[in-house]
Design a protein around this motif. Structure first.
Motif, PDB file in Angstrom:
ATOM      1  N   LEU A 153       3.612   3.250   7.389  1.00 31.50           N
ATOM      2  CA  LEU A 153       4.313   4.297   6.625  1.00 31.50           C
ATOM      3  C   LEU A 153       5.086   3.676   5.467  1.00 31.50           C
ATOM      4  O   LEU A 153       5.142   4.249   4.363  1.00 31.50           O
ATOM      5  N   ALA A 154       5.685   2.502   5.709  1.00 32.95           N
ATOM      6  CA  ALA A 154       6.384   1.815   4.626  1.00 32.95           C
ATOM      7  C   ALA A 154       5.407   1.412   3.528  1.00 32.95           C
ATOM      8  O   ALA A 154       5.734   1.462   2.328  1.00 32.95           O
ATOM      9  N   GLY A 155       4.201   1.015   3.918  1.00 33.56           N
ATOM     10  CA  GLY A 155       3.176   0.672   2.934  1.00 33.56           C
ATOM     11  C   GLY A 155       2.781   1.872   2.090  1.00 33.56           C
ATOM     12  O   GLY A 155       2.517   1.734   0.884  1.00 33.56           O
ATOM     13  N   VAL A 156       2.741   3.041   2.703  1.00 37.85           N
ATOM     14  CA  VAL A 156       2.424   4.271   1.955  1.00 37.85           C
ATOM     15  C   VAL A 156       3.512   4.533   0.915  1.00 37.85           C
ATOM     16  O   VAL A 156       3.220   4.841  -0.261  1.00 37.85           O
ATOM     17  N   GLU A 157       4.774   4.412   1.313  1.00 38.98           N
ATOM     18  CA  GLU A 157       5.882   4.656   0.388  1.00 38.98           C
ATOM     19  C   GLU A 157       5.888   3.639  -0.743  1.00 38.98           C
ATOM     20  O   GLU A 157       6.145   3.990  -1.906  1.00 38.98           O
ATOM     21  N   GLN A 158       5.593   2.373  -0.422  1.00 40.74           N
ATOM     22  CA  GLN A 158       5.551   1.346  -1.464  1.00 40.74           C
ATOM     23  C   GLN A 158       4.443   1.636  -2.463  1.00 40.74           C
ATOM     24  O   GLN A 158       4.631   1.493  -3.688  1.00 40.74           O
ATOM     25  N   ALA A 159       3.292   2.057  -1.966  1.00 38.21           N
ATOM     26  CA  ALA A 159       2.172   2.388  -2.853  1.00 38.21           C
ATOM     27  C   ALA A 159       2.529   3.578  -3.743  1.00 38.21           C
ATOM     28  O   ALA A 159       2.147   3.622  -4.920  1.00 38.21           O
ATOM     29  N   LYS A 160       3.273   4.525  -3.214  1.00 42.25           N
ATOM     30  CA  LYS A 160       3.682   5.683  -4.014  1.00 42.25           C
ATOM     31  C   LYS A 160       4.649   5.264  -5.117  1.00 42.25           C
ATOM     32  O   LYS A 160       4.569   5.763  -6.258  1.00 42.25           O
ATOM     33  N   GLU A 161       5.583   4.343  -4.789  1.00 46.38           N
ATOM     34  CA  GLU A 161       6.519   3.853  -5.799  1.00 46.38           C
ATOM     35  C   GLU A 161       5.768   3.123  -6.905  1.00 46.38           C
ATOM     36  O   GLU A 161       6.074   3.292  -8.102  1.00 46.38           O
ATOM     37  N   ASN A 162       4.780   2.329  -6.527  1.00 45.44           N
ATOM     38  CA  ASN A 162       3.984   1.618  -7.534  1.00 45.44           C
ATOM     39  C   ASN A 162       3.223   2.602  -8.412  1.00 45.44           C
ATOM     40  O   ASN A 162       3.102   2.419  -9.634  1.00 45.44           O
ATOM     41  N   ARG A 163       2.711   3.663  -7.789  1.00 45.28           N
ATOM     42  CA  ARG A 163       1.985   4.668  -8.572  1.00 45.28           C
ATOM     43  C   ARG A 163       2.929   5.382  -9.543  1.00 45.28           C
ATOM     44  O   ARG A 163       2.576   5.623 -10.711  1.00 45.28           O
TER      45      ARG A 163
END
Length: 333
Positions: free
Chosen positions: A93-103
């Motif tokens: 889930l943290a990886g999903v949030e990090q990917a969203k921040e990068n996007r």
């Protein structure tokens, strides 16, 4: 010539033995001989067994039922240790949030590049007009044209970065969903309404992937298997009306239906040459008790009880009085 006493005694013993044999055969003879137009066979009540299997291996931390317990469809029966999975799920889930921040950051860069491109485009168009009017040198026009092209390439690269982060978000979500499925599969539920037959493992024991933890009886799927000859099987169909009479309840015929007829004969040679041999073919037939009747008597169902299943060969023929259903007052219609 006189007969010796020993011979007389032997003769009496033989006669008594024959009488006992006849009485035994009469007592245990197939009851279907008393009913014309009705096929029958001996069997025992059977109930479909459902294996409660762990999709993923692990340690069983909880088993909520015991052998003999009645369970409902969808009831939680057992649970595997999920601490490691829960930790991996949080990381996913943290990886999903990090990917969203990068996007989001990449999208902000795209907006900046779009503004920069607009400025470069205006400079390029102005230089082009001045060059065509011979107000500026060619080198100045070419410089503005190159900057405009660079701005276009930079915008395309920024948009590609957004697409890359979108794909990273999808991958991170898929990983999280995969772990979430494993978490769900770590809880073992009953797929049927029935009774726990076996508890194969205990709390704290390890179970392998695909290993059975419990066995549950699907009480709604209760039936008796019998074997009928070719001459009778040819006259019945799936859904043919039937009755089951248990030895423990000889005066209570249970309404049933034929639910299965084997396409292959049993107990016969592979190649049958004559009509006489074909008449000896025996086919497996499953007679299933009406589910609506079972629903009101689930606690009374006991697999293994012996009895006889009767199948009516002619649907227009009425059932004999002894095989008719009783009404609420105990009388037969």
């Amino acid at each position: 010539m006189k007969t010796s006493p020993l011979k007389k005694i032997l003769f009496v013993v033989v006669v008594i033995g024959l009488l006992i044999s006849v009485l035994m055969l009469t007592k245990y003879w197939d009851k279907s001989n008393h009913y014309d137009g009705i096929a029958s066979g001996n069997g025992r009540l059977e109930t479909t067994q459902v294996d409660i299997t762990a999709k993923y291996g692990g340690r069983l931390t909880h088993i909520y039922v015991k052998e003999g317990d009645m369970v409902e469809k969808g009831q939680l029966l057992a649970k595997l240790d999920t601490r490691e999975l829960e930790a991996r799920y949080k990381v996913a889930l943290a990886g999903v949030e990090q990917a969203k921040e990068n996007r989001n950051y990449a999208q902000a860069v795209v907006s900046q590049k779009e503004i920069d491109l607009k400025h470069k485009e205006n400079d390029f168009l102005r230089s082009k007009a001045l060059f065509e009017s011979k107000s500026i040198a060619l080198v100045m026009f070419e410089d503005d044209e190159t900057e405009y092209q660079r701005a276009q390439a930079a915008l395309m690269a920024a948009k590609a970065q957004v697409t890359s982060y979108e794909a990273a978000i999808s991958a991170a979500k898929a990983q999280a969903e995969s772990i979430e499925v494993q978490l769900q599969e770590s809880k073992l539920y009953s797929p049927v309404k029935g009774r726990v037959l076996y508890r194969l493992v205990e709390e704290g024991e390890m179970i392998g992937s695909g290993g059975n933890a419990l066995v549950v009886l699907d009480l709604i799927d209760t039936y008796m298997t019998i074997f009928l000859p070719t001459s009778q099987v040819g006259l019945i169909d799936i859904g043919s009306d039937a009755r089951i009479v248990l030895d423990a309840l000889p005066n209570t015929p249970i309404p049933s239906k034929v639910s299965f007829i084997s396409p292959e004969a049993q107990f016969t040679p592979k190649e049958i040459e004559t009509a006489t041999e074909r008449e000896k073919l025996m086919f497996r037939v499953k007679v299933k008790i009406a589910p609506e009747l079972l629903l009101g008597h689930l606690h009374k169902i006991k697999s293994g009880l012996p009895g006889i299943a009767y199948v009516r060969l002619n649907e227009t023929m009425p059932w004999p009085d002894s095989l008719r259903m009783r009404d609420r007052n105990g009388s037969r219609p």
